[in-house]
Design a protein around this motif. Sequence first.
Motif, PDB file in Angstrom:
ATOM      1  N   LEU A   1      -4.097  39.917 -20.111  1.00 52.12           N
ATOM      2  CA  LEU A   1      -3.915  40.353 -18.728  1.00 52.12           C
ATOM      3  C   LEU A   1      -5.229  40.514 -17.962  1.00 52.12           C
ATOM      4  O   LEU A   1      -5.309  40.109 -16.784  1.00 52.12           O
ATOM      5  N   PRO A   2      -6.293  41.070 -18.577  1.00 56.91           N
ATOM      6  CA  PRO A   2      -7.551  41.181 -17.826  1.00 56.91           C
ATOM      7  C   PRO A   2      -8.091  39.827 -17.374  1.00 56.91           C
ATOM      8  O   PRO A   2      -8.760  39.756 -16.326  1.00 56.91           O
ATOM      9  N   LEU A   3      -7.817  38.770 -18.117  1.00 62.40           N
ATOM     10  CA  LEU A   3      -8.269  37.432 -17.713  1.00 62.40           C
ATOM     11  C   LEU A   3      -7.506  36.960 -16.488  1.00 62.40           C
ATOM     12  O   LEU A   3      -8.077  36.322 -15.600  1.00 62.40           O
ATOM     13  N   TRP A   4      -6.212  37.267 -16.420  1.00 63.99           N
ATOM     14  CA  TRP A   4      -5.408  36.871 -15.271  1.00 63.99           C
ATOM     15  C   TRP A   4      -5.775  37.684 -14.034  1.00 63.99           C
ATOM     16  O   TRP A   4      -5.696  37.177 -12.903  1.00 63.99           O
ATOM     17  N   LEU A   5      -6.164  38.914 -14.246  1.00 69.98           N
ATOM     18  CA  LEU A   5      -6.527  39.773 -13.121  1.00 69.98           C
ATOM     19  C   LEU A   5      -7.985  39.596 -12.710  1.00 69.98           C
ATOM     20  O   LEU A   5      -8.378  40.039 -11.627  1.00 69.98           O
ATOM     21  N   GLY A   6      -8.775  38.968 -13.591  1.00 69.79           N
ATOM     22  CA  GLY A   6     -10.206  38.818 -13.340  1.00 69.79           C
ATOM     23  C   GLY A   6     -10.623  37.371 -13.179  1.00 69.79           C
ATOM     24  O   GLY A   6     -10.055  36.615 -12.390  1.00 69.79           O
ATOM     25  N   GLY A   7     -11.604  36.969 -13.999  1.00 74.14           N
ATOM     26  CA  GLY A   7     -12.206  35.652 -13.820  1.00 74.14           C
ATOM     27  C   GLY A   7     -11.613  34.528 -14.637  1.00 74.14           C
ATOM     28  O   GLY A   7     -12.196  33.448 -14.704  1.00 74.14           O
ATOM     29  N   GLY A   8     -10.482  34.769 -15.275  1.00 73.41           N
ATOM     30  CA  GLY A   8      -9.870  33.706 -16.053  1.00 73.41           C
ATOM     31  C   GLY A   8     -10.757  33.274 -17.208  1.00 73.41           C
ATOM     32  O   GLY A   8     -11.380  34.098 -17.882  1.00 73.41           O
ATOM     33  N   LEU A   9     -10.850  31.972 -17.419  1.00 74.18           N
ATOM     34  CA  LEU A   9     -11.659  31.454 -18.526  1.00 74.18           C
ATOM     35  C   LEU A   9     -13.147  31.702 -18.308  1.00 74.18           C
ATOM     36  O   LEU A   9     -13.921  31.638 -19.271  1.00 74.18           O
ATOM     37  N   ARG A  10     -13.555  31.973 -17.070  1.00 73.65           N
ATOM     38  CA  ARG A  10     -14.970  32.233 -16.778  1.00 73.65           C
ATOM     39  C   ARG A  10     -15.333  33.708 -16.961  1.00 73.65           C
ATOM     40  O   ARG A  10     -16.489  34.084 -16.792  1.00 73.65           O
ATOM     41  N   ASP A  11     -14.377  34.529 -17.280  1.00 72.48           N
ATOM     42  CA  ASP A  11     -14.654  35.949 -17.489  1.00 72.48           C
ATOM     43  C   ASP A  11     -15.680  36.109 -18.608  1.00 72.48           C
ATOM     44  O   ASP A  11     -15.542  35.497 -19.676  1.00 72.48           O
TER      45      ASP A  11
END
Length: 313
Positions: free
Chosen positions: A25-35
Amino acid sequence: MAAVKWRPVIVFIVLAYALAWLAALPLWLGGGLRDPLFGVYAVLMMFTPAVAALIVSRFVDRPASIPRELGLVHVRPVGRFLLYLGLGLVVPVVLVMGALTIGAWLGVYPADFQNFSGFEAALREQTEAVGAPLPAIPIGVLVAAQFINMFIGTIINTVPALGEELGWRGWLLPRLMPLGAPAAIVVSGVVWGLWHAPLILLGYNYPDGPGWLGVLAMCGMCIVFGGVFAWLRLRSDSVWPAALAHGALNASAGLMFVFVMAGTGFSTFHAGVLGWSGWILPLLLIMALGLAGQFRPAASYRVQRTQSPTAKP
């Protein structure tokens, strides 16, 4: 053999999927694969099948011994255990190299197995980026060193891979075996493939196509390689060879970038173990193993499942 008990299976799948989406979920809410923490969340997600298996085992299945039920403690006979550990280490690397060879032969993977031009170009780009000269070491030696790094990576990757394998081959596969080995492999492979959706839909593994097609491709990959892992699990009566094989597969998948030709590109839908050309060799291996009766559980596993108590008092 008794019929499949679908209630714990469904509870396990729901838990594994829900926890996977929660971890991603943090990836979807944030930078995705670039997180910058992508690797942390991805590794955290790899442990969710184990957590689901432990929860279901504790509160739904209630076996006499959870470690024994998940295949964590079986190491006897030692010779058989070591044999399948060795196969778990070697077979995935052979399949990865075979995938690249077949992909090159079919024209979907532009390979350079002689001069390693793509790998050399990548090294030059990396060294120039930090202002350093290209190492004065023959490129063949540097390529050979990648296999040493791959062995080290396999050992490291086995830890998070065990997080997955405790769920897929440790818990789920044995409970689907009443369906027969082919169906158990397909169903568990599809479940495993769909579990990757939180990352695949972000573009992971299959960046050059729609997310839904990437999820379907991941299911295909998980069916064929899940079949190989299932063989290791059933014949060794242990989850450790499957976990080691999973770690070896993850560590060696990057070889596609070592042997690619400079100035070319390829699609993971077609090339490498992720692509259809990489599924041919493991599928042939599964068929050969099936014809040889190699998906029958080890004798000690059959005795344990039929004679040991199945639930805690």
